[in-house]
Design an enzyme around this catalytic site. Structure first.
Site, PDB file in Angstrom:
ATOM      1  N   PRO B 165      16.712  29.619 -47.767  1.00 13.98           N
ATOM      2  CA  PRO B 165      17.361  30.372 -48.849  1.00 13.98           C
ATOM      3  C   PRO B 165      16.558  30.385 -50.152  1.00 13.98           C
ATOM      4  O   PRO B 165      16.965  29.803 -51.157  1.00 13.98           O
ATOM      5  CB  PRO B 165      18.699  29.643 -49.022  1.00 13.98           C
ATOM      6  CG  PRO B 165      18.392  28.226 -48.649  1.00 13.98           C
ATOM      7  CD  PRO B 165      17.318  28.292 -47.580  1.00 13.98           C
ATOM      8  N   CYS B 166      15.433  31.102 -50.132  1.00 11.96           N
ATOM      9  CA  CYS B 166      14.634  31.181 -51.352  1.00 11.96           C
ATOM     10  C   CYS B 166      15.372  31.967 -52.434  1.00 11.96           C
ATOM     11  O   CYS B 166      15.002  31.893 -53.610  1.00 11.96           O
ATOM     12  CB  CYS B 166      13.260  31.766 -51.073  1.00 11.96           C
ATOM     13  SG  CYS B 166      13.284  33.348 -50.260  1.00 11.96           S
TER      14      CYS B 166
END
Lengths: 198, 267
Positions: B165-166
């Site tokens: 989950p950048c």
């Protein structure tokens, strides 16, 4: 230099770049061996896939010298037979099916659902379905020896290497297998003369 | 009629057959020398997910098959085979991960990437859904406090966005920042889908608020930490710096580790 020598040199230097070549060269063989030993196309495809995956993982752990010395035909046949053996043991245990080690009379062999598929219909037309069914009635040791020698076309020294047995033993198994095949053919011909084409 | 040996041998030779066309692709995918890809939905629209026997290798915005295959081959050097759908277990795992369940395991194929990139992505995986951390926080947490820009670059190269989950990593000034998967608007959409208010966050950051404490526990958090969200307005104390919070006798939250990436990281 034959195809396998070229392959082993490639595999030794660049496994990932050469592995597809190994699969494409040997996939028909491994599938045919598995199909004629196990008798079912879906099982055969899984067994052949499993064999190639095992081969890849083994090659990934071998050093270059060991890969160059591999006799690919016999080595791959050994792997696919090991897969077939473990599948058959597991399958018989979980499904409670008859062991193929027991020689059944031809008309007692249950028809698999795969026998109704389009490939099976084409096979029947070609006369191969009947021979495949007859082959499945042989005791496993004889069937495997016949498959390696006459379906796959390995030499007797190669079959002996794959089965880990003396060449004389292997020859006897093939001969006995062919004799049983002949007897099964004659028995089947008496029962269903229209279905068999020699 | 009794068949002779020659006839029997010929019949056996006739039992050699061709492997199904699915065999070679299945083998190559299983050992990780080729990938399959299929389409799935997400809060930001259609995605293409690629995978092989080692794990998920790519998540990207939807394009046509040829464009995806070419981009994937350029990046990984591997061929691809289109599939009609994701394997049900993978589809379900991705769904649950997007819904914020971090316990579900998704194997990833990140071959060909540097240890630094993997460290950054592994750290991003620790950020809970509905929370964000600054780039500097990741840099501090992986022991490379000065590599803030490199962290941003590594997140931009994340081949499996949404799964790693950048989108939960924002600029140190509190603005939402860039996003590799179709641009910054998508980043805001995903954060909103996770229950955050990106505009509110940016307003708060523009007002200089970087940390939030509770005057009952004297614990200071990053503003989106789930512990910070539970502080009632009457007990909510904003801080402009971690130093200011320390100076007021607050200690760092053990969950969001607000000191990471600040000059007081060792405190």
């Amino acid at each position: 230099m034959d195809t396998d020598d070229t392959l082993t040199v490639g595999l030794a230097t660049d496994l990932d770049g050469s592995f597809e070549g190994l699969v494409l060269t040997h996939q028909d063989r491994l599938y045919s061996i598995a199909l004629r030993v196990l008798g079912n196309p879906a099982d055969a495809e899984e067994a052949a896939q499993d064999a190639f995956v095992r081969a890849y993982r083994a090659l990934a752990g071998y050093d270059a010298a060991r890969i160059r010395e591999l006799r690919l035909r016999a080595w791959l046949a050994t792997i696919v037979l090991n897969v077939c053996r473990s599948r058959r043991t597991r399958g018989a245990a979980t499904r409670g099916t008859l062991s193929l080690d027991v020689a059944l009379p031809v008309d007692a062999e249950p028809r698999t659902p795969a026998a109704l598929g389009p490939a099976a219909v084409a096979d029947r037309r070609a006369g191969t379905e009947s021979w495949a069914d007859l082959l499945l009635t042989l005791p496993t040791a004889h069937r495997v020896a016949v498959v390696l020698r006459h379906v796959d076309g390995l030499s007797y020294p190669e079959v002996a290497e794959v089965l880990g047995k003396p060449e004389g033993t292997v020859k006897a198994q093939v001969h006995r297998g062919l004799a049983q095949l002949r007897a099964a053919y004659e028995a089947a011909e008496r029962l269903h003369p229209e279905e068999l084409t020699a | 009629m009794t068949p002779d040996d020659r006839t029997l041998e010929a019949a056996m030779a006739g039992l050699a057959t061709h492997a199904p066309s699915t065999l070679a692709p299945d083998v190559l995918v299983e050992v990780g020398l080729a990938d399959r890809f299929a389409r799935t939905d997400s809060p930001i629209g259609g995605l293409i997910v690629a995978w092989n026997g080692l794990g998920v290798s790519t998540v990207d915005t939807e394009t046509d098959d040829a464009t995806f295959a070419a981009a994937h081959a350029t990046r990984t050097g591997r061929p691809t085979y289109p599939a009609t759908s994701l394997p049900p277990r993978l589809e379900d795992a991705i769904r649950r991960r997007l819904d914020g369940d971090r316990r579900v395991r998704i194997d990833l194929d990140l071959r060909g990437h540097t240890d630094f990139e993997r460290d950054v992505w592994a750290k991003a995986l620790e950020i809970p859904a509905g929370e964000v951390r600054p780039y500097g926080w990741i840099a501090g947490e992986i022991g490379r406090p000065k590599a803030v820009r490199a962290v941003g670059t590594a997140l931009g190269h994340n081949p499996v966005p949404l799964i790693v989950p950048c989108h939960r990593v924002v600029r140190t000034d509190g603005t939402i920042g860039q996003y590799s998967l179709g641009g910054p608007a998508n980043k805001r959409t995903i954060l909103r889908a996770e229950g955050l208010d990106p505009d509110g966050l940016e307003d708060q950051a523009r007002g200089g608020i970087r940390f939030v404490g509770s005057d009952t526990t004297h614990i200071v958090c990053l503003p989106t930490c789930h512990h910070a969200k539970r502080i009632t307005p009457a007990h909510r104390v904003p801080f402009r710096s971690f130093g200011a919070a320390l100076g007021s006798g607050y200690r760092a939250c053990l969950a969001c580790k607000p000191a990471s990436g600040t000059s007081l990281a060792a405190a």
